[in-house]
Design a protein around this motif. Structure first.
Motif, PDB file in Angstrom:
ATOM      1  N   LEU A  18      41.767  44.160 -56.279  1.00 14.51           N
ATOM      2  CA  LEU A  18      40.976  42.951 -55.904  1.00 14.51           C
ATOM      3  C   LEU A  18      40.075  42.561 -53.882  1.00 14.51           C
ATOM      4  CD1 LEU A  18      43.523  39.566 -56.765  1.00 14.51           C
ATOM      5  CD2 LEU A  18      40.405  40.602 -57.414  1.00 14.51           C
ATOM      6  N   ALA A  24      36.482  40.982 -56.610  1.00 10.44           N
ATOM      7  CA  ALA A  24      36.370  39.266 -56.419  1.00 10.44           C
ATOM      8  C   ALA A  24      36.223  38.474 -56.763  1.00 10.44           C
ATOM      9  CB  ALA A  24      37.060  39.788 -54.448  1.00 10.44           C
ATOM     10  N   ASP A  27      36.066  38.579 -60.586  1.00  8.77           N
ATOM     11  CA  ASP A  27      37.364  37.892 -61.143  1.00  8.77           C
ATOM     12  C   ASP A  27      36.994  36.467 -61.124  1.00  8.77           C
ATOM     13  OD1 ASP A  27      40.444  37.556 -61.118  1.00  8.77           O
ATOM     14  OD2 ASP A  27      40.223  36.659 -59.333  1.00  8.77           O
TER      15      ASP A  27
END
Length: 430
Positions: A18, A24, A27
């Motif tokens: 992440l 990130a 995600d």
């Protein structure tokens, strides 16, 4: 609808993963998917193949597994993701607006970095990524291809397919790559930059000719900076982010120079696939804030040629043409840029009788280099599009993207032109 908390995708990225800004972002996108399935109805590959792994929902699951694992991608995963057209039809029906466009681009960059393709694939993709963005290289290759067409039967299947898409030699362009400014006819009302592009000037230079004629005829000074070239989309959609960024940086620098000099009212793009990428330049630089800020300035004044012509408020033509024109929506215009009304309004204002294509949301199969890399699926989609167009009994087909023009011309006997060519014609052009 089911509640998001119960049905959203659950991810399991490590803190180290992440820390990567792209992971990130992926995600967040993955977690936004609710698996409702509305996306499947508009996905061309799912409709034709009926395989969940060839649907947006299925590909999202594959991307999640691939990115989380940290291992080299599986060949099956790569095949299903390569099969995606990036037509973004799925995003127009998604109830929660999952940002599939950026997710699949991240996945392709990951594949390019971590997956070793078979040698023939690497050679073909490398050739396309190197040659097509460079007109000085691409033009001689097209000439060589025309000479080699009689030997097509002796070539590998992918090369035979590529040979089929080599158009006849184009008429020499009226505009010159060395001439960077075209004055307005009469009083200058606007100053605009035109993206010359890379593939289009080689196989269809008359589109830029028509664009410059039309713009200068109605008060635009048009500049075509010599240092602005390929927009980067061809490389981006093959996962080659570094090459895409390099192209974007060159264009941003060239256009900022014009903006900071005599100023620009707009940056005009007449190839909608390029326009989608340019309007999204800022996203290419998630981890480079300085360039991102410059990219946002560029995106703010970038527009498709049809958007700009509507703003110019073209007069009614002195010789309107009552011809039946079927307008094809390029996916990059319809699904990504949401530009649908402007081209139709311009054609109707010019006197044309405009019809829509049944299944307008369905991709024609061009999709950048898709028809060269995925010829089987592209052929099915091209034939389906041509059949739907034929059902409208057009005299002319109009489209706003060179890829669509080339693909549809391959499967349809009806003449197909860029929208701007028709508008230039009714206003006194060739």
């Amino acid at each position: 609808f089911p509640t998001p908390s119960r049905h959203c995708v659950q991810t399991h990225f490590s803190p180290e993963q992440l820390a990567d800004v792209h992971i990130a972002e992926a995600d967040k996108i993955l977690k936004s998917c609710q698996h409702y399935g509305f996306c499947t109805s508009g996905c061309p590959t799912y409709v034709l193949l009926h395989d969940e792994n060839d649907s947006p929902r299925g590909r999202i699951d594959l991307i999640k597994e691939m990115l989380e694992s940290g291992a080299p991608p599986k060949s099956e995963t790569v095949a299903h993701l390569d099969g995606c057209l990036s037509c973004m039809s799925c995003m127009t029906t998604c109830a929660v607006q999952v940002d599939y466009m950026h997710l699949v681009d991240t996945a392709r960059v990951h594949i390019e970095k971590h997956y070793t393709r078979p040698l023939p694939e690497r050679l073909l993709r490398g050739l396309l990524a190197w040659a097509m963005p460079r007109p000085a290289v691409f033009a001689p290759l097209m000439a060589l291809g025309r000479m080699g067409k009689p030997l097509k039967r002796l070539m590998p299947a992918h090369l035979r397919n590529m040979m089929d898409f080599i158009p006849p030699k184009a008429k020499a362009a009226a505009y010159s790559p060395t001439l960077t400014a075209y004055p307005s006819n009469g009083t200058r009302r606007w100053r605009v930059a035109l993206l010359a592009g890379c593939v289009q000037p080689v196989i269809a230079p008359h589109i830029n000719d028509a664009t410059i004629r039309l713009l200068t005829r109605f008060g635009c000074e048009v500049v075509v900076p010599a240092s602005a070239g390929c927009c980067g989309s061809l490389n981006l959609h093959m996962g080659m982010a570094d090459a895409a960024q390099a192209s974007a940086r060159r264009n941003i620098k060239a256009w900022l120079t014009e903006m900071n000099g005599d100023g620009l009212d707009a940056i005009i793009v007449n190839a909608s696939g390029c326009g989608t990428t340019i309007k999204d330049y800022a996203h290419l630089f998630l981890d480079d804030q300085a360039t991102r800020a410059d990219a946002e300035k560029i995106a703010a004044i970038s527009c498709d040629i049809s958007e700009w012509l509507v703003k110019m408020q073209l007069p009614a033509p002195s010789r309107p043409q009552r011809l039946r024109v079927t307008y094809h929506d390029a996916c990059s215009l319809r699904n990504a840029q949401k530009v649908t009304a402007e081209p139709r309004a311009l054609l109707k204002h010019a006197g044309f009788i405009v019809s829509d294509v049944p299944e307008a949301h369905f991709c024609c199969g061009s999709a950048g280099t898709y028809n060269l890399l995925q010829p089987g699926m592209a052929k099915q989609l091209g034939e389906r599009k041509a059949k739907n167009i034929a059902g409208t009994s057009p005299q002319i087909i109009a489209a706003g993207n060179i890829g669509c023009v080339t693909q549809i011309a391959h499967y349809s006997d009806t003449p197909i032109l860029h929208t701007v060519e028709l508008l230039d014609w009714v206003h006194g052009g060739e």
